[in-house]
Design a protein around this motif. Structure first.
Motif, mmCIF file in Angstrom:
data_model
loop_
_atom_site.group_PDB
_atom_site.id
_atom_site.type_symbol
_atom_site.label_atom_id
_atom_site.label_comp_id
_atom_site.label_asym_id
_atom_site.label_seq_id
_atom_site.Cartn_x
_atom_site.Cartn_y
_atom_site.Cartn_z
ATOM 1 N N UNK A 1 0.811 -1.221 0.000
ATOM 2 C CA UNK A 1 0.000 0.000 0.000
ATOM 3 C C UNK A 1 0.846 1.274 0.000
ATOM 4 N N UNK A 2 2.054 1.188 0.493
ATOM 5 C CA UNK A 2 2.901 2.364 0.589
ATOM 6 C C UNK A 2 3.506 2.715 -0.770
ATOM 7 N N UNK A 3 3.915 3.949 -0.897
ATOM 8 C CA UNK A 3 4.598 4.414 -2.104
ATOM 9 C C UNK A 3 6.038 3.924 -2.045
ATOM 10 N N UNK A 4 6.380 2.996 -2.936
ATOM 11 C CA UNK A 4 7.700 2.367 -2.891
ATOM 12 C C UNK A 4 8.600 2.750 -4.064
ATOM 13 N N UNK A 5 8.160 3.657 -4.920
ATOM 14 C CA UNK A 5 8.925 3.937 -6.144
ATOM 15 C C UNK A 5 10.329 4.467 -5.851
ATOM 16 N N UNK A 6 10.494 5.314 -4.844
ATOM 17 C CA UNK A 6 11.830 5.857 -4.545
ATOM 18 C C UNK A 6 12.752 4.753 -4.023
ATOM 19 N N UNK A 7 12.216 3.859 -3.221
ATOM 20 C CA UNK A 7 13.018 2.732 -2.721
ATOM 21 C C UNK A 7 13.413 1.821 -3.875
ATOM 22 N N UNK A 8 12.460 1.490 -4.727
ATOM 23 C CA UNK A 8 12.758 0.626 -5.875
ATOM 24 C C UNK A 8 13.779 1.269 -6.804
ATOM 25 N N UNK A 9 13.695 2.569 -7.000
ATOM 26 C CA UNK A 9 14.656 3.247 -7.866
ATOM 27 C C UNK A 9 16.063 3.207 -7.260
ATOM 28 N N UNK A 10 16.167 3.406 -5.957
ATOM 29 C CA UNK A 10 17.484 3.334 -5.302
ATOM 30 C C UNK A 10 18.067 1.925 -5.422
ATOM 31 N N UNK A 11 17.217 0.903 -5.294
ATOM 32 C CA UNK A 11 17.681 -0.477 -5.436
ATOM 33 C C UNK A 11 18.130 -0.736 -6.868
ATOM 34 N N UNK A 12 17.360 -0.246 -7.851
ATOM 35 C CA UNK A 12 17.754 -0.397 -9.261
ATOM 36 C C UNK A 12 19.099 0.275 -9.519
ATOM 37 N N UNK A 13 19.288 1.463 -8.975
ATOM 38 C CA UNK A 13 20.558 2.164 -9.161
ATOM 39 C C UNK A 13 21.709 1.424 -8.499
ATOM 40 N N UNK A 14 21.465 0.807 -7.356
ATOM 41 C CA UNK A 14 22.507 0.021 -6.690
ATOM 42 C C UNK A 14 22.893 -1.170 -7.562
ATOM 43 N N UNK A 15 21.898 -1.880 -8.084
ATOM 44 C CA UNK A 15 22.189 -2.997 -8.998
ATOM 45 C C UNK A 15 23.025 -2.517 -10.179
ATOM 46 N N UNK A 16 22.618 -1.404 -10.784
ATOM 47 C CA UNK A 16 23.331 -0.877 -11.957
ATOM 48 C C UNK A 16 24.759 -0.460 -11.619
ATOM 49 N N UNK A 17 24.934 0.181 -10.483
ATOM 50 C CA UNK A 17 26.261 0.645 -10.077
ATOM 51 C C UNK A 17 27.209 -0.535 -9.851
ATOM 52 N N UNK A 18 26.712 -1.565 -9.204
ATOM 53 C CA UNK A 18 27.569 -2.711 -8.886
ATOM 54 C C UNK A 18 27.838 -3.600 -10.089
ATOM 55 N N UNK A 19 26.850 -3.772 -10.959
ATOM 56 C CA UNK A 19 27.027 -4.671 -12.102
ATOM 57 C C UNK A 19 27.556 -3.967 -13.338
ATOM 58 N N UNK A 20 27.323 -2.650 -13.425
ATOM 59 C CA UNK A 20 27.695 -1.923 -14.631
ATOM 60 C C UNK A 20 26.728 -2.168 -15.774
ATOM 61 N N UNK A 21 25.577 -2.771 -15.471
ATOM 62 C CA UNK A 21 24.589 -3.084 -16.493
ATOM 63 C C UNK A 21 23.267 -2.371 -16.175
ATOM 64 N N UNK A 22 22.532 -1.967 -17.206
ATOM 65 C CA UNK A 22 21.241 -1.321 -16.941
ATOM 66 C C UNK A 22 20.216 -2.313 -16.404
ATOM 67 N N UNK A 23 19.328 -1.809 -15.594
ATOM 68 C CA UNK A 23 18.240 -2.612 -15.029
ATOM 69 C C UNK A 23 16.971 -2.216 -15.759
ATOM 70 N N UNK A 24 16.236 -3.215 -16.200
ATOM 71 C CA UNK A 24 14.954 -2.947 -16.853
ATOM 72 C C UNK A 24 13.917 -2.662 -15.779
ATOM 73 N N UNK A 25 13.445 -1.405 -15.749
ATOM 74 C CA UNK A 25 12.460 -0.993 -14.730
ATOM 75 C C UNK A 25 11.084 -1.528 -15.076
ATOM 76 N N UNK A 26 10.295 -1.781 -14.029
ATOM 77 C CA UNK A 26 8.899 -2.158 -14.198
ATOM 78 C C UNK A 26 8.136 -0.959 -14.722
ATOM 79 N N UNK A 27 7.153 -1.212 -15.563
ATOM 80 C CA UNK A 27 6.350 -0.119 -16.114
ATOM 81 C C UNK A 27 5.298 0.346 -15.140
#
Length: 111
Positions: free
Chosen positions: A85-111
């Motif tokens: 129920x909570x707004x999680x978009x900022x948390x999900x974006x930070x997690x996506x950026x962490x994945x990208x930073x560590x792997x060097x690969x883009x993360x496909x975001x959910x639509x």
């Protein structure tokens, strides 16, 4: 890269706080001994982030050790937060950026 990772870890912590998911008390020690990915059988994803991922990455940063180059937290996070129920978009974006930073690969975001 370590400054970016440090910033993202702080962002994830802040978002967990904002959502009211940050816990003052750790789970029982046995919950952290799970052999399942993300401690799926013993912890919620916010608990895993707080008590497993954040401390491990902070420890690696503090010790100057290599950070993981293979990480994929974002897919699990999007799945576990479906219907939250909570707004999680900022948390999900930070997690996506962490994945990208560590792997060097883009993360496909959910639509």
């Amino acid at each position: 890269m370590s400054a970016t990772v440090h910033h993202l870890l702080l962002t994830i912590e802040n978002e967990l706080n904002t959502l009211g998911w940050w816990q003052d008390e750790p789970p029982p020690p046995g919950a952290l001994q799970s052999t399942q990915p993300f401690c799926l059988d013993t912890l919620s994803l916010p608990q895993w982030l707080q008590f497993v991922l954040l401390p491990r990455l902070r420890d690696l940063l503090a010790a100057g050790l290599p950070l993981p180059a293979r990480i994929a937290v974002y897919p699990m996070a999007t799945e576990s937060m479906k219907g939250a129920p909570e707004e999680t978009s900022a948390l999900l974006e930070a997690i996506a950026q962490l994945d990208e930073t560590l792997t060097g690969l883009p993360v496909e975001r959910e639509a």
